[in-house]
Design an enzyme around this catalytic site. Structure first.
Site, PDB file in Angstrom:
ATOM      1  CG  ASP A  20      -2.040   0.981   1.147  1.00 59.19           C
ATOM      2  OD1 ASP A  20      -2.383   1.390   0.015  1.00 59.19           O
ATOM      3  OD2 ASP A  20      -2.584   1.345   2.198  1.00 59.19           O
ATOM      4  NE  ARG A  24      -1.760   6.564   1.237  1.00 61.93           N
ATOM      5  CZ  ARG A  24      -1.780   5.738   2.277  1.00 61.93           C
ATOM      6  NH1 ARG A  24      -1.543   6.221   3.488  1.00 61.93           N
ATOM      7  NH2 ARG A  24      -2.015   4.458   2.116  1.00 61.93           N
ATOM      8  CD1 TRP A  25       7.207   6.950  -2.125  1.00 62.22           C
ATOM      9  CD2 TRP A  25       6.947   7.069  -4.345  1.00 62.22           C
ATOM     10  NE1 TRP A  25       8.467   6.991  -2.681  1.00 62.22           N
ATOM     11  CE2 TRP A  25       8.339   7.070  -4.045  1.00 62.22           C
ATOM     12  CE3 TRP A  25       6.542   7.136  -5.678  1.00 62.22           C
ATOM     13  CZ2 TRP A  25       9.308   7.136  -5.040  1.00 62.22           C
ATOM     14  CZ3 TRP A  25       7.510   7.202  -6.665  1.00 62.22           C
ATOM     15  CH2 TRP A  25       8.877   7.210  -6.345  1.00 62.22           C
ATOM     16  CG  ASN A  68      -7.558  -2.299  -5.972  1.00 55.36           C
ATOM     17  OD1 ASN A  68      -6.547  -3.000  -5.876  1.00 55.36           O
ATOM     18  ND2 ASN A  68      -7.951  -1.502  -4.974  1.00 55.36           N
ATOM     19  CD  GLU A 207       2.517 -13.418  15.508  1.00 59.07           C
ATOM     20  OE1 GLU A 207       2.522 -12.237  15.916  1.00 59.07           O
ATOM     21  OE2 GLU A 207       2.025 -14.362  16.157  1.00 59.07           O
TER      22      GLU A 207
END
Length: 242
Positions: A20, A24-25, A68, A207
């Site tokens: 993700d 934004r990057w 998406n 995890e």
């Protein structure tokens, strides 16, 4: 299914990543979202290459979800083009580097050329065993379980399977991931703390690690640090450590 609890290996065999933060990057740099997706694709190459040294046998990455399709037509179209180019560009290197590639998800909505490239890459790398790379395209955990349940129900309807034989292990055999071990560790980049419909069944005892780093900035060094952190955890699988 969960790995052997007595396994002395401290690192994860199977790592799954929700990649993700590409958009934004790119926006932080004043560039279109697809610029970030291209940077993210280059990062995939680095992380796959780092797996053998880190003892990771299986890597599963979330490339495109069933949700998406809600994105703009230009972004979806650009992503599909990126997937095709990635396969064409990386196929020889993946083969040479011992990477076996699989794709999971529903291929119905994907264009024929992309599906052919996916099929060809799976066949090309079928004998590789150094790293097993699984790419989730048009994938959603609920959709996967629904499709598995439909296939299982059909087997019961045809009399090839009794409803009395249906249990968790039976259903697992109809999932897209039936040939893979469950993930030991699921990583999500970009600071979001949700699983976004990814490997819902398989990650029951995984995890999780949620990190702030955006995916295009997720280097092999950061990957190694996350894996080292995993090694300090106690996995109890519902039991108690004496």
């Amino acid at each position: 299914m969960p790995k052997d609890q007595d396994d002395p290996k401290t690192g994860p065999d199977h790592v799954a990543i929700i990649m993700d933060g590409n958009g934004r990057w790119a926006q932080q740099r004043g560039r279109p979202r697809l610029f970030g997706h291209h940077a993210g694709a280059r990062r995939v190459r680095e992380i796959v290459a780092a797996c053998p040294e880190q003892g990771v046998k299986y890597l599963t990455i979330f490339a495109f979800s069933t949700e998406n399709w809600k994105r703009t037509q230009s972004e979806v179209s650009g992503l599909m083009t990126l997937f095709r180019k990635y396969i064409e560009r990386e196929a020889k290197a993946l083969l040479a580097n011992g990477v076996r590639v699989r794709f999971i998800g529903d291929r119905i909505r994907l264009d024929d050329k992309l599906v052919r490239l996916m099929d060809d890459l799976e066949l090309l790398t079928a004998d590789n065993d150094l790293v097993h790379l699984t790419v989730a395209i048009n994938y959603g955990g609920r959709d996967e379980v629904t499709r598995a349940a439909q296939r299982l129900a059909f087997e019961v309807e045809q009399g090839r399977l009794s409803y009395k034989d249906v249990d968790a292990e039976t259903l697992s055999g109809f999932l897209d991931t039936h040939v893979l071990p469950d993930p030991d560790l699921v990583i999500r980049t970009s600071g979001e703390a949700r699983i976004s419909n990814f490997l819902l069944w398989q990650s029951a005892y995984s995890e999780y690690e949620f990190i702030d780093t955006l995916w295009p900035d997720f280097t092999a060094d950061i990957f190694a640090k996350v894996l080292a952190s995993y090694g300090s955890r106690e996995r109890r699988y519902g039991g108690v450590i004496a």
